[in-house]
Design an enzyme around this catalytic site. Structure first.
Site, PDB file in Angstrom:
ATOM      1  N   GLY A  11       0.826  -1.217   0.000  1.00 36.72           N
ATOM      2  CA  GLY A  11       0.000   0.000   0.000  1.00 36.72           C
ATOM      3  C   GLY A  11       0.854   1.258   0.000  1.00 36.72           C
ATOM      4  O   GLY A  11       0.485   2.263   0.607  1.00 36.72           O
ATOM      5  N   HIS A  12       1.988   1.223  -0.717  1.00 32.97           N
ATOM      6  CA  HIS A  12       2.973   2.320  -0.633  1.00 32.97           C
ATOM      7  C   HIS A  12       2.516   3.609  -1.313  1.00 32.97           C
ATOM      8  O   HIS A  12       3.190   4.618  -1.188  1.00 32.97           O
ATOM      9  CB  HIS A  12       4.303   1.888  -1.255  1.00 32.97           C
ATOM     10  N   GLY A  14      -0.585   4.829  -0.746  1.00 30.58           N
ATOM     11  CA  GLY A  14      -1.648   5.389   0.098  1.00 30.58           C
ATOM     12  C   GLY A  14      -1.109   6.408   1.088  1.00 30.58           C
ATOM     13  O   GLY A  14       0.099   6.696   1.123  1.00 30.58           O
ATOM     14  N   VAL A  16      -0.762   6.266   4.435  1.00 32.24           N
ATOM     15  CA  VAL A  16       0.182   5.729   5.419  1.00 32.24           C
ATOM     16  C   VAL A  16       1.410   5.117   4.745  1.00 32.24           C
ATOM     17  O   VAL A  16       2.559   5.397   5.117  1.00 32.24           O
ATOM     18  CB  VAL A  16      -0.527   4.662   6.301  1.00 32.24           C
ATOM     19  N   SER A 108      -7.125   0.162  13.860  1.00 30.89           N
ATOM     20  CA  SER A 108      -7.638   1.533  13.854  1.00 30.89           C
ATOM     21  C   SER A 108      -8.378   1.765  15.156  1.00 30.89           C
ATOM     22  O   SER A 108      -8.809   0.801  15.819  1.00 30.89           O
ATOM     23  CB  SER A 108      -8.593   1.637  12.664  1.00 30.89           C
ATOM     24  N   SER A 109      -8.571   3.052  15.509  1.00 29.86           N
ATOM     25  CA  SER A 109      -9.334   3.325  16.731  1.00 29.86           C
ATOM     26  C   SER A 109     -10.795   2.903  16.564  1.00 29.86           C
ATOM     27  O   SER A 109     -11.512   2.761  17.552  1.00 29.86           O
ATOM     28  CB  SER A 109      -9.242   4.807  17.107  1.00 29.86           C
ATOM     29  N   CYS A 110     -11.234   2.671  15.297  1.00 26.65           N
ATOM     30  CA  CYS A 110     -12.629   2.235  15.038  1.00 26.65           C
ATOM     31  C   CYS A 110     -12.924   0.853  15.595  1.00 26.65           C
ATOM     32  O   CYS A 110     -14.076   0.448  15.648  1.00 26.65           O
ATOM     33  CB  CYS A 110     -12.911   2.091  13.546  1.00 26.65           C
ATOM     34  N   TYR A 137     -15.903  -2.986   8.730  1.00 28.41           N
ATOM     35  CA  TYR A 137     -14.478  -2.657   8.713  1.00 28.41           C
ATOM     36  C   TYR A 137     -13.822  -3.072  10.026  1.00 28.41           C
ATOM     37  O   TYR A 137     -12.754  -3.692  10.046  1.00 28.41           O
ATOM     38  CB  TYR A 137     -14.364  -1.145   8.501  1.00 28.41           C
ATOM     39  N   LYS A 141     -10.771  -5.741  10.811  1.00 32.27           N
ATOM     40  CA  LYS A 141      -9.527  -5.334  11.473  1.00 32.27           C
ATOM     41  C   LYS A 141      -9.295  -6.134  12.761  1.00 32.27           C
ATOM     42  O   LYS A 141      -8.166  -6.483  13.083  1.00 32.27           O
ATOM     43  CB  LYS A 141      -9.569  -3.829  11.781  1.00 32.27           C
ATOM     44  N   THR A 165      -4.801   6.404  15.680  1.00 28.78           N
ATOM     45  CA  THR A 165      -5.963   7.260  15.720  1.00 28.78           C
ATOM     46  C   THR A 165      -6.221   7.772  14.298  1.00 28.78           C
ATOM     47  O   THR A 165      -5.553   7.334  13.353  1.00 28.78           O
ATOM     48  CB  THR A 165      -5.702   8.422  16.708  1.00 28.78           C
ATOM     49  N   LEU A 167      -5.725   9.585  11.015  1.00 26.33           N
ATOM     50  CA  LEU A 167      -4.500  10.128  10.422  1.00 26.33           C
ATOM     51  C   LEU A 167      -4.860  11.078   9.288  1.00 26.33           C
ATOM     52  O   LEU A 167      -5.933  10.962   8.685  1.00 26.33           O
ATOM     53  CB  LEU A 167      -3.642   8.980   9.889  1.00 26.33           C
ATOM     54  N   HIS A 180     -12.276  10.641   4.847  1.00 22.32           N
ATOM     55  CA  HIS A 180     -12.370  10.871   6.291  1.00 22.32           C
ATOM     56  C   HIS A 180     -12.698  12.337   6.564  1.00 22.32           C
ATOM     57  O   HIS A 180     -12.558  13.188   5.688  1.00 22.32           O
ATOM     58  CB  HIS A 180     -11.049  10.503   6.962  1.00 22.32           C
TER      59      HIS A 180
HETATM   60  N1  LIG Z   1      -6.304   6.986   7.295  1.00 25.88           N
HETATM   61  C1  LIG Z   1      -6.539   6.867   8.589  1.00 25.88           C
HETATM   62  O1  LIG Z   1      -7.018   7.804   9.246  1.00 25.88           O
HETATM   63  C2  LIG Z   1      -6.210   5.586   9.303  1.00 25.88           C
HETATM   64  C3  LIG Z   1      -6.469   5.526  10.678  1.00 25.88           C
HETATM   65  C4  LIG Z   1      -6.212   4.359  11.353  1.00 25.88           C
HETATM   66  C5  LIG Z   1      -5.703   3.267  10.670  1.00 25.88           C
HETATM   67  N2  LIG Z   1      -5.447   3.342   9.339  1.00 25.88           N
HETATM   68  C6  LIG Z   1      -4.933   2.129   8.680  1.00 25.88           C
HETATM   69  O2  LIG Z   1      -3.782   2.423   7.922  1.00 25.88           O
HETATM   70  C7  LIG Z   1      -3.744   1.567   6.772  1.00 25.88           C
HETATM   71  C8  LIG Z   1      -3.546   2.406   5.530  1.00 25.88           C
HETATM   72  O3  LIG Z   1      -4.591   3.357   5.419  1.00 25.88           O
HETATM   73  P1  LIG Z   1      -4.491   4.621   4.448  1.00 25.88           P
HETATM   74  O4  LIG Z   1      -5.263   5.684   5.078  1.00 25.88           O
HETATM   75  O5  LIG Z   1      -3.091   4.815   4.038  1.00 25.88           O
HETATM   76  O6  LIG Z   1      -5.336   4.103   3.203  1.00 25.88           O
HETATM   77  P2  LIG Z   1      -5.221   4.535   1.657  1.00 25.88           P
HETATM   78  O7  LIG Z   1      -4.647   5.904   1.547  1.00 25.88           O
HETATM   79  O8  LIG Z   1      -6.548   4.255   1.054  1.00 25.88           O
HETATM   80  O9  LIG Z   1      -4.152   3.532   1.091  1.00 25.88           O
HETATM   81  C9  LIG Z   1      -4.402   2.156   1.023  1.00 25.88           C
HETATM   82  C10 LIG Z   1      -3.460   1.548   0.035  1.00 25.88           C
HETATM   83  O10 LIG Z   1      -3.755   0.154  -0.066  1.00 25.88           O
HETATM   84  C11 LIG Z   1      -3.719  -0.221  -1.416  1.00 25.88           C
HETATM   85  N3  LIG Z   1      -4.566  -1.385  -1.651  1.00 25.88           N
HETATM   86  C12 LIG Z   1      -5.838  -1.553  -1.252  1.00 25.88           C
HETATM   87  N4  LIG Z   1      -6.311  -2.723  -1.712  1.00 25.88           N
HETATM   88  C13 LIG Z   1      -5.301  -3.298  -2.407  1.00 25.88           C
HETATM   89  C14 LIG Z   1      -5.174  -4.503  -3.136  1.00 25.88           C
HETATM   90  N5  LIG Z   1      -6.195  -5.359  -3.262  1.00 25.88           N
HETATM   91  N6  LIG Z   1      -3.987  -4.772  -3.735  1.00 25.88           N
HETATM   92  C15 LIG Z   1      -2.949  -3.899  -3.635  1.00 25.88           C
HETATM   93  N7  LIG Z   1      -3.006  -2.741  -2.981  1.00 25.88           N
HETATM   94  C16 LIG Z   1      -4.184  -2.446  -2.370  1.00 25.88           C
HETATM   95  C17 LIG Z   1      -4.238   0.991  -2.165  1.00 25.88           C
HETATM   96  O11 LIG Z   1      -3.837   0.907  -3.508  1.00 25.88           O
HETATM   97  P3  LIG Z   1      -4.533   1.826  -4.650  1.00 25.88           P
HETATM   98  O12 LIG Z   1      -3.868   3.173  -4.447  1.00 25.88           O
HETATM   99  O13 LIG Z   1      -4.167   1.176  -5.897  1.00 25.88           O
HETATM  100  O14 LIG Z   1      -5.997   1.808  -4.358  1.00 25.88           O
HETATM  101  C18 LIG Z   1      -3.583   2.117  -1.370  1.00 25.88           C
HETATM  102  O15 LIG Z   1      -2.287   2.384  -1.876  1.00 25.88           O
HETATM  103  C19 LIG Z   1      -5.051   0.781   6.777  1.00 25.88           C
HETATM  104  O16 LIG Z   1      -4.832  -0.485   7.321  1.00 25.88           O
HETATM  105  C20 LIG Z   1      -5.943   1.577   7.703  1.00 25.88           C
HETATM  106  O17 LIG Z   1      -6.862   0.762   8.341  1.00 25.88           O
HETATM  107  C21 LIG Z   1      -5.686   4.483   8.635  1.00 25.88           C
END
Ligand SMILES: NC(=O)c1ccc[n+]([C@@H]2O[C@H](COP(=O)([O-])OP(=O)(O)OC[C@H]3O[C@@H](n4cnc5c(N)ncnc54)[C@H](OP(=O)(O)O)[C@@H]3O)[C@@H](O)[C@H]2O)c1
Length: 315
Positions: A11-12, A14, A16, A108-110, A137, A141, A165, A167, A180
């Protein structure tokens, strides 16, 4: 985590994953494995099996997931549960089979009960009913956390789980409907100012309280945990400071320079009333956040404005 080791960041691209890559590169890590979804669909068991057998990464940051705000969770619960279960099952199983030294899973905090006492301690997991709007979700998790713990118990792996929390920051999803709360506020105020609107309507009552951590600080914590934390028990990552959505909206209004009025659409859900993480465990290990929320939002807004200009130039 020595510099020579091969590190896979799932997920590089995204929010995070990209922050973890930036931070690892800044620290001098060069042996990074990065695959886009087109190159490696983590939903596909065979592709994930072949990838791990070929690459044999030493460390894995599992930052690939299906992620979204209240409306996305409400509209696509089946996708949230199916995709998150599949991605994590595939990556965890192949990490185990291919001798990955350590893996960081992100919850996640969820995932904590809707009415958990505040601030939320790690031990409150599975102590009460979940928030209905993101139940699918959260269940996925929670399954990920239990999978990590079960693998550690049965196979002796070192799979750790962090609970960040909310992000925000560079590379966030700024979609108006499905993102979000913080990126969606930035986008809404930006558009309202651009179109000289007199007023802006925001979702919910504004009374819910949330905690926010800049994603660069989360990346710092994630690498810190990869280096120093070796326990199956989950660990919270946050700031221990929260803010009402109303106050947050006022802050974003100030930063974006919007001068109009804020209206609240109370027919839209608020989600959990409060989600403040107890971060005494990570503080005791020696990690603290540094940026204020205002500094973080200013940086994010600057980045967002630049990215909007780049999109315009490209088009
Ligand atoms: N954002 C927050 O506030 C938050 C808070 C708490 C925890 N988290 C956790 O942090 C982690 C990352 O979240 P994020 O906010 O960075 O999400 P994000 O910006 O949506 O990034 C997710 C990444 O995962 C990739 N991905 C999803 N499904 C895939 C698949 N089938 N094959 C390959 N790649 C896939 C996506 O690729 P594409 O770009 O190609 O779609 C994207 O690069 C998650 O586990 C989330 O639960 C996030």
């Amino acid at each position: 985590m020595e510099k020579k080791y091969k590190i896979y960041i799932a997920g590089h691209r995204g929010l995070v994953g990209s922050a973890i890559v930036r931070k690892l590169q800044n620290e001098g890590y060069r042996n990074l494995v990065l695959k886009t979804r087109t190159e490696l669909d983590l939903l596909d068991q065979k592709s994930v099996t072949d990838f791990f057998a070929q690459e044999k990464p030493d460390y894995v940051f599992l930052a690939a997931a299906k992620v979204g705000g209240i409306m996305a969770n409400k509209d696509f619960p089946a996708e949230f549960i199916y995709e998150n279960l599949m991605v994590q099952a595939n990556v965890l199983e192949q990490s185990r089979k291919n001798g990955v030294k350590k893996l960081l899973f992100l919850g996640s905090s969820c995932i904590y009960p809707r009415l958990a006492p505040q601030p939320i301690k790690e031990k409150y997991l599975l102590s009460g009913p979940l928030e209905p709007t993101n139940q699918a979700y959260a269940i996925a998790k929670i399954a990920g956390v239990i999978t990590c713990q079960s693998y550690n118990k049965e196979f002796g792996t070192n799979f750790i789980s962090a609970m960040p929390t909310s992000l925000y920051g560079q590379n966030d999803n700024f979609d108006l409907e499905h993102s979000h709360v913080l990126p969606s506020l930035i986008r809404k105020f930006y558009e309202a100012k651009k179109h000289n609107q007199n007023e802006i309507t925001l979702w919910g009552s504004g009374k819910a309280k949330r905690e926010f951590l800049h994603v660069d600080e989360f990346a710092d914590a994630a690498i810190f945990l990869m280096k120093h934390y070796n326990d199956s028990e989950i660990i919270n990552v946050g700031t221990n400071e929260d803010i009402s959505i109303k106050a947050l909206a006022e802050l974003v209004k100030k930063i974006t320079g919007f001068k109009g009025k804020i209206l609240w659409d109370k027919t839209k859900p608020d989600g959990s009333p409060r989600k403040l993480l107890d971060v005494s465990k990570i503080h005791a290990l020696g990690w603290h956040h540094k940026k204020t929320l205002e500094e973080g939002i200013r940086e994010t807004f600057d980045w967002f404005q630049k990215s909007q200009k780049e999109i315009k130039v490209k088009n």
